[in-house]
Design a protein around this motif. Sequence first.
Motif, mmCIF file in Angstrom:
data_model
loop_
_atom_site.group_PDB
_atom_site.id
_atom_site.type_symbol
_atom_site.label_atom_id
_atom_site.label_comp_id
_atom_site.label_asym_id
_atom_site.label_seq_id
_atom_site.Cartn_x
_atom_site.Cartn_y
_atom_site.Cartn_z
ATOM 1 N N ILE A 106 0.854 -1.188 0.000
ATOM 2 C CA ILE A 106 0.000 0.000 0.000
ATOM 3 C C ILE A 106 0.888 1.236 0.000
ATOM 4 N N THR A 107 0.769 2.041 -1.049
ATOM 5 C CA THR A 107 1.508 3.302 -1.085
ATOM 6 C C THR A 107 0.607 4.397 -0.539
ATOM 7 N N LEU A 108 1.206 5.293 0.208
ATOM 8 C CA LEU A 108 0.428 6.310 0.914
ATOM 9 C C LEU A 108 0.603 7.715 0.351
ATOM 10 N N CYS A 109 1.441 7.862 -0.682
ATOM 11 C CA CYS A 109 1.666 9.171 -1.288
ATOM 12 C C CYS A 109 2.132 8.966 -2.729
ATOM 13 N N GLU A 110 2.118 10.022 -3.500
ATOM 14 C CA GLU A 110 2.503 9.939 -4.911
ATOM 15 C C GLU A 110 3.954 9.506 -5.080
ATOM 16 N N GLU A 111 4.848 9.993 -4.223
ATOM 17 C CA GLU A 111 6.270 9.633 -4.325
ATOM 18 C C GLU A 111 6.478 8.133 -4.180
ATOM 19 N N ALA A 112 5.677 7.499 -3.346
ATOM 20 C CA ALA A 112 5.844 6.072 -3.070
ATOM 21 C C ALA A 112 5.379 5.203 -4.237
ATOM 22 N N LYS A 113 4.512 5.721 -5.096
ATOM 23 C CA LYS A 113 4.036 4.940 -6.247
ATOM 24 C C LYS A 113 5.188 4.516 -7.158
ATOM 25 N N GLU A 114 6.242 5.305 -7.157
ATOM 26 C CA GLU A 114 7.367 5.057 -8.053
ATOM 27 C C GLU A 114 8.105 3.758 -7.738
ATOM 28 N N VAL A 115 7.920 3.187 -6.556
ATOM 29 C CA VAL A 115 8.648 1.971 -6.185
ATOM 30 C C VAL A 115 8.014 0.706 -6.754
ATOM 31 N N GLU A 116 6.860 0.819 -7.349
ATOM 32 C CA GLU A 116 6.162 -0.374 -7.834
ATOM 33 C C GLU A 116 7.040 -1.202 -8.769
ATOM 34 N N GLY A 117 7.823 -0.564 -9.603
ATOM 35 C CA GLY A 117 8.704 -1.275 -10.521
ATOM 36 C C GLY A 117 9.872 -1.975 -9.838
ATOM 37 N N ASP A 118 10.180 -1.601 -8.592
ATOM 38 C CA ASP A 118 11.296 -2.204 -7.864
ATOM 39 C C ASP A 118 10.948 -3.550 -7.257
ATOM 40 N N PHE A 119 9.666 -3.853 -7.150
ATOM 41 C CA PHE A 119 9.233 -5.098 -6.524
ATOM 42 C C PHE A 119 9.207 -6.210 -7.560
ATOM 43 N N LYS A 136 -2.351 -1.207 -3.648
ATOM 44 C CA LYS A 136 -3.374 -0.212 -3.319
ATOM 45 C C LYS A 136 -2.663 1.120 -3.181
ATOM 46 N N HIS A 137 -3.191 2.146 -3.833
ATOM 47 C CA HIS A 137 -2.547 3.459 -3.801
ATOM 48 C C HIS A 137 -3.468 4.484 -3.142
ATOM 49 N N PHE A 138 -2.910 5.193 -2.179
ATOM 50 C CA PHE A 138 -3.576 6.331 -1.558
ATOM 51 C C PHE A 138 -2.698 7.551 -1.804
ATOM 52 N N SER A 139 -3.277 8.721 -1.665
ATOM 53 C CA SER A 139 -2.500 9.946 -1.816
ATOM 54 C C SER A 139 -2.814 10.880 -0.648
ATOM 55 N N PHE A 140 -2.177 10.605 0.483
ATOM 56 C CA PHE A 140 -2.365 11.431 1.675
ATOM 57 C C PHE A 140 -1.326 12.550 1.686
ATOM 58 N N ASP A 141 -1.760 13.754 2.048
ATOM 59 C CA ASP A 141 -0.852 14.905 2.118
ATOM 60 C C ASP A 141 0.177 14.725 3.234
ATOM 61 N N ASP A 142 1.364 15.254 3.002
ATOM 62 C CA ASP A 142 2.426 15.248 4.003
ATOM 63 C C ASP A 142 2.353 16.562 4.781
ATOM 64 N N PRO A 143 1.999 16.510 6.058
ATOM 65 C CA PRO A 143 1.889 17.755 6.823
ATOM 66 C C PRO A 143 3.233 18.450 7.031
ATOM 67 N N PHE A 144 4.333 17.766 6.804
ATOM 68 C CA PHE A 144 5.650 18.363 7.007
ATOM 69 C C PHE A 144 6.181 19.056 5.757
ATOM 70 N N GLN A 145 5.400 19.083 4.688
ATOM 71 C CA GLN A 145 5.807 19.766 3.467
ATOM 72 C C GLN A 145 5.451 21.250 3.496
ATOM 73 N N HIS A 146 4.771 21.674 4.539
ATOM 74 C CA HIS A 146 4.331 23.065 4.641
ATOM 75 C C HIS A 146 4.993 23.736 5.839
ATOM 76 N N VAL A 147 5.032 25.046 5.808
ATOM 77 C CA VAL A 147 5.581 25.819 6.921
ATOM 78 C C VAL A 147 4.405 26.376 7.723
ATOM 79 N N TYR A 148 4.446 26.177 9.021
ATOM 80 C CA TYR A 148 3.362 26.626 9.898
ATOM 81 C C TYR A 148 3.889 27.661 10.877
#
Length: 157
Positions: free
Chosen positions: A76-89, A97-109
Amino acid sequence: MSILLVSNNDMCRSRMAQKILSSFGHGIRIFTSGVLPGRVIPSSVVGVMEQNGYDCSRKKASDVDIYCHQPWDYVITLCEEAKEVEGDFNKEVKNWKHFSFDDPFQHVYGDETELEYRISELYETMYCELYEFYRDELSEQLLPRCTCGANTYCRCE
């Protein structure tokens, strides 16, 4: 059933997803990994998870490469960046299963409170979507079966 959760750094989303999925049922072995693994789980993530009743382990992040040659029922990939590993398996992954959850650490608060709020929002979103996934795809596979093949309300006797 074995599940591998992959995110970009194995510090936030994958750890949250592991605890959430584990809470839905038994019979699942869940591992986490990152494309570019980080160091430790941030205290803000640990705090949000503790508020929701989870003990979030502070184990070291794992690199996805160590899991690529193992058989998995689900990756299960949880972000767009992780989808790229599918070819490595290799071909031993039964389901993706692919999800696209936002990374809260990509923003400045402005402060730590805003970051914790964003992590809490992420938790709520992940909980709802992962529950739907569990209900629709995993729960049927994990239920004990009667010898007749029925899962529930069996009246064989």
